[in-house]
Design a protein around this motif. Sequence first.
Motif, short mmCIF file in Angstrom:
data_model
loop_
_atom_site.label_atom_id
_atom_site.label_comp_id
_atom_site.label_asym_id
_atom_site.label_seq_id
_atom_site.Cartn_x
_atom_site.Cartn_y
_atom_site.Cartn_z
N VAL A 144 0.87 -1.17 0.00
CA VAL A 144 0.00 0.00 0.00
C VAL A 144 0.91 1.22 0.00
O VAL A 144 1.58 1.50 0.98
CB VAL A 144 -0.93 0.01 1.23
CG1 VAL A 144 -1.81 1.24 1.21
CG2 VAL A 144 -1.77 -1.26 1.27
N ASP A 145 0.94 1.90 -1.13
CA ASP A 145 1.81 3.07 -1.27
C ASP A 145 1.00 4.17 -1.94
O ASP A 145 0.66 4.07 -3.12
CB ASP A 145 3.03 2.71 -2.11
CG ASP A 145 4.01 3.86 -2.26
OD1 ASP A 145 3.76 4.95 -1.69
OD2 ASP A 145 5.02 3.68 -2.95
N PRO A 146 0.65 5.23 -1.21
CA PRO A 146 -0.16 6.30 -1.80
C PRO A 146 0.51 6.97 -2.99
O PRO A 146 -0.16 7.53 -3.85
CB PRO A 146 -0.33 7.30 -0.66
CG PRO A 146 0.06 6.60 0.58
CD PRO A 146 0.96 5.46 0.18
N SER A 182 0.50 3.17 -7.68
CA SER A 182 -0.78 2.47 -7.87
C SER A 182 -0.84 1.18 -7.06
O SER A 182 -1.73 0.36 -7.24
CB SER A 182 -0.99 2.16 -9.35
OG SER A 182 0.05 1.33 -9.83
N GLY A 183 0.12 0.97 -6.16
CA GLY A 183 0.13 -0.24 -5.33
C GLY A 183 0.74 -1.41 -6.08
O GLY A 183 1.45 -1.24 -7.05
#
Length: 64
Positions: free
Chosen positions: A37-39, A42-43
Amino acid sequence: MIAAMEGMSFDTPKGTMVFRKEDHQALQSMYHFKIRVDPASSGGSELVRELKIEDMKIPVRNKK
């Protein structure tokens, strides 16, 4: 058909699949993934490990 498939192995897009001779169980490697999960992106997913057929001790339950 049963005699031809007992113990047979073949390549699939996910790797080798084997039909176990003892009980006709289809066996294939499994993959353990972690979801990232990386803002800022796009993950995606990250491979943690591959569980090979020989790593999984799936019992023979149906005796021929």
